[in-house]
Design a protein around this motif. Structure first.
Motif, PDB file in Angstrom:
ATOM      1  N   UNK A  50      18.656  -9.578  32.808  1.00  0.00           N
ATOM      2  CA  UNK A  50      18.080  -8.512  34.029  1.00  0.00           C
ATOM      3  C   UNK A  50      16.980  -7.698  33.299  1.00  0.00           C
ATOM      4  N   UNK A  51      17.098  -7.377  32.224  1.00  0.00           N
ATOM      5  CA  UNK A  51      15.968  -6.723  31.490  1.00  0.00           C
ATOM      6  C   UNK A  51      14.662  -7.356  31.592  1.00  0.00           C
ATOM      7  N   UNK A  52      14.685  -8.750  31.327  1.00  0.00           N
ATOM      8  CA  UNK A  52      13.755  -9.363  31.310  1.00  0.00           C
ATOM      9  C   UNK A  52      13.086  -9.586  32.515  1.00  0.00           C
ATOM     10  N   UNK A  53      13.635  -9.774  33.368  1.00  0.00           N
ATOM     11  CA  UNK A  53      13.192  -9.870  34.833  1.00  0.00           C
ATOM     12  C   UNK A  53      12.538  -8.631  35.442  1.00  0.00           C
ATOM     13  N   UNK A  84      17.599   1.127  31.255  1.00  0.00           N
ATOM     14  CA  UNK A  84      16.466   1.396  31.900  1.00  0.00           C
ATOM     15  C   UNK A  84      15.247   1.798  31.042  1.00  0.00           C
ATOM     16  N   UNK A  85      15.561   2.772  30.092  1.00  0.00           N
ATOM     17  CA  UNK A  85      14.534   2.858  28.943  1.00  0.00           C
ATOM     18  C   UNK A  85      13.823   1.561  28.446  1.00  0.00           C
ATOM     19  N   UNK A  89       9.508  -2.375  27.902  1.00  0.00           N
ATOM     20  CA  UNK A  89       8.977  -3.645  27.832  1.00  0.00           C
ATOM     21  C   UNK A  89       7.832  -3.784  28.892  1.00  0.00           C
ATOM     22  N   UNK A  90       7.893  -3.161  29.805  1.00  0.00           N
ATOM     23  CA  UNK A  90       6.722  -2.925  30.993  1.00  0.00           C
ATOM     24  C   UNK A  90       5.347  -2.682  30.258  1.00  0.00           C
ATOM     25  N   UNK A  91       5.667  -1.661  29.367  1.00  0.00           N
ATOM     26  CA  UNK A  91       4.159  -1.233  29.044  1.00  0.00           C
ATOM     27  C   UNK A  91       3.662  -0.370  29.849  1.00  0.00           C
ATOM     28  N   UNK A  92       2.153  -0.248  29.682  1.00  0.00           N
ATOM     29  CA  UNK A  92       1.397   0.538  30.680  1.00  0.00           C
ATOM     30  C   UNK A  92       1.765   0.394  32.388  1.00  0.00           C
ATOM     31  N   UNK A  93       2.595  -0.764  32.602  1.00  0.00           N
ATOM     32  CA  UNK A  93       2.755  -0.810  34.059  1.00  0.00           C
ATOM     33  C   UNK A  93       3.911  -0.068  34.358  1.00  0.00           C
TER      34      UNK A  93
END
Length: 95
Positions: free
Chosen positions: A1-4, A31-32, A37-41
């Protein structure tokens, strides 16, 4: 789920940041990790991540710090993140 979740667009960061107020510490922790993993997004979650630096659970605080660095890397808010992290370190030393 975290990956997606981490591959969603920037709009998702604001929605995900709501989970940083969940009663379950594991929801907040995961969540953190997604935001990191999203980085600047994940920049739209900046304020929520900053608040999560004061989470009562150490693992969440640490993950929030890592996420804050990741979401601000290369952005205009990087200095603000650095200041928040230094403030948190100072605050923890005086406890």
């Amino acid at each position: 789920a975290r990956y997606t979740l981490s591959h969603l667009g920037p709009w998702a960061a604001e929605e995900l940041s709501l989970a940083l107020e969940d009663d379950d510490e594991y929801v907040r922790l995961h969540t953190t990790q997604v935001l990191e993993r999203m980085g600047p997004r994940g920049l739209l979650a900046f304020d929520s991540l900053r608040a999560a630096l004061d989470d009562p659970h150490g693992a969440v605080c640490g993950a929030a710090a890592e996420a804050l660095v990741a979401v601000t890397r290369g952005t205009a808010r990087a200095q603000e993140a650095r200041a928040a992290l230094l403030e948190r370190i100072e605050h923890s030393r005086t406890r």
